[in-house]
Design a protein around this motif. Sequence first.
Motif, mmCIF file in Angstrom:
data_model
loop_
_atom_site.group_PDB
_atom_site.id
_atom_site.type_symbol
_atom_site.label_atom_id
_atom_site.label_comp_id
_atom_site.label_asym_id
_atom_site.label_seq_id
_atom_site.Cartn_x
_atom_site.Cartn_y
_atom_site.Cartn_z
ATOM 1 N N VAL A 1 41.016 -73.528 -57.842
ATOM 2 C CA VAL A 1 40.274 -74.546 -57.096
ATOM 3 C C VAL A 1 39.992 -75.756 -57.989
ATOM 4 N N GLU A 2 39.611 -75.481 -59.228
ATOM 5 C CA GLU A 2 39.269 -76.561 -60.157
ATOM 6 C C GLU A 2 40.501 -77.334 -60.620
ATOM 7 N N GLU A 3 41.673 -76.690 -60.597
ATOM 8 C CA GLU A 3 42.896 -77.336 -61.086
ATOM 9 C C GLU A 3 43.230 -78.611 -60.314
ATOM 10 N N VAL A 4 42.935 -78.618 -59.010
ATOM 11 C CA VAL A 4 43.321 -79.768 -58.178
ATOM 12 C C VAL A 4 42.343 -80.922 -58.313
ATOM 13 N N PRO B 1 38.956 -85.227 -55.311
ATOM 14 C CA PRO B 1 40.068 -84.284 -55.370
ATOM 15 C C PRO B 1 41.383 -84.953 -54.996
ATOM 16 N N ALA B 2 42.432 -84.404 -55.537
ATOM 17 C CA ALA B 2 43.755 -84.919 -55.222
ATOM 18 C C ALA B 2 44.128 -84.559 -53.794
ATOM 19 N N ASP C 1 37.082 -77.123 -52.444
ATOM 20 C CA ASP C 1 36.834 -78.325 -53.251
ATOM 21 C C ASP C 1 35.825 -79.219 -52.561
ATOM 22 N N ALA C 2 36.059 -79.446 -51.262
ATOM 23 C CA ALA C 2 35.186 -80.353 -50.516
ATOM 24 C C ALA C 2 33.772 -79.818 -50.478
ATOM 25 N N LYS C 3 33.649 -78.498 -50.329
ATOM 26 C CA LYS C 3 32.324 -77.895 -50.295
ATOM 27 C C LYS C 3 31.618 -78.067 -51.624
#
Length: 409
Positions: free
Chosen positions: A109-112, A120-121, A128-130
Motif C-alpha cells: 500500500v505504501e509503495e504506491v 498517491p500515484a 491509500d485514500a483512506k
Amino acid sequence: MLILCASIVIPFSSVKAADPAKGKAIFQQNCASCHNVHKKLTGPALKGVEDRWPDKKLLHQWIHNSASVLASGDKYANDLFAEYNKNAMPAFPAFSNEEIDDILAYIKVEEVKIPGGAAPAAGATAADAKDKGSDNSLLFGIITLVLAVVALILMQINSNLNKLANDKEGTATPESIPFYKNKAYIALFILVLFMVGGYFTINGAIGLGRQKDYMPEQPIFYSHKVHAGINQINCLYCHAGAEKSKHAMIPSENICMNCHKAIKEYAGPELFTAEGKKVDGTAEIHKLYDYVGWDPEAGKYTKPGRPIEWTKIHNLPDHVYFNHSQHTVAGQQQCQTCHGAITEMDEVHQFADLSMGWCINCHRTTKVQFADNNYYSIFEKLHQDIKDKKIDSVTVEMVGGTECQKCHY
C-alpha cells in the motif's frame, strides 16, 4: 458440475486476505525504527521487498530468524548481511505468517505513495485514500471557514434585498443592528471562541510534560552513530544496567577511558551538529580528558576528576513505574523500539512521546514468550485456548499488561 464449482470456491474463500491496517500497526510498533518503505535507515528500504526475495517462505523465515537463513548459505541473504556491515536483523519468532503477510500488504500500500506525503500515484488503492484522508483536516478547516464567510455574505445580501423590497413597497424598514451589537452574533462568537480555546487548552494539557524530539546540547558531543553504529560497540558495554536493573544507567567516565586512554584523536567521518555546525572530534575527546583529569602526554591522571553533567533526555513522570530489564530481558524488546534508530544518531533525541497511550498500544500488540515459560503457568485458560486453537499467541494486555496498578501503585 455444481459440486465441482463448490469444491473449488470453498478452499479459496477460506483463505484469509492480508490486512494492511493490521500490518501498519505491527510495522510501526516493531519495524519502523529500522526500516522505511522508500528510504534506507538502519536497514534497507522495503519497497519491492517481496520481488527481491526468490521465495516468500524464505522471506518469512528471514523475519522469524535471519540467522537460520544466513546459516543456510542463501546468497541474497548473505549479500544483504554484508552490505549492512554484518548487523544482524533482530529475530521475530512470535510473528505468525499471517501477521507477516499483513506487514507485506501494508508495504505494498505504501509503495504506491510518493515519498514526502505527496498525493498517491494513479491507480492507488482505496486503502491509500483512506489513510490519506486522515491528513485532510487542514483542508476541511479551510473549506469550513470559506463556507462560513460565504454564508455571512449571503445573509448580508438577503438583508439588503429585503430593505430594497420594503422601500419599493413603502414599508418602513427597522434600523439594522450593527454586527458588534447584535446579541446573536456576539453569542455565536463567544461560543466559537470557547470551543477553539477549549480544544487547544485540552490538547496542551494532554501533552504537558512530553518532550518528543527533545535534543538538548550535551557537555561533550557524543555520537552514537560513531560508537554504536560505525564501530559497533555493543549497547550493553556502556549501558550495563539495561538487562540487569530498573535503569539502563549512564556510563561512568571510567568506561569511556577504557578506550580513550589509547584513542586520543578522532579519525572518523566528519561530525556536524543538528544545526549544521562542524564538530572537532579530537577536541571533544580532550574535553573528556579535562573532566577526568587525564594527561594524554604523560599517560596518567594528573588532577582530580569531576562528573560530566549529562542532560537526561528520556524522562518519565514520578508516578510511573518502568523497569528497563523487564522490557529488554523478559519482553526481549530491542533498543530501537523506544529509542529509535539510535545507531544513526549523532545527537540523541527522544524518538517516541513515551505517553501512556503509546505504552498501552505497545502492550496491546506485543506478544509475550508464553510457551514453555513457567512464569505464565498460572494462566491455565490461555494455555487451554492455545491448545483449542482459539488464539495463536498471547499479548502483554492478555496477561494484565494494561491494568492500572502495573505501572501506577
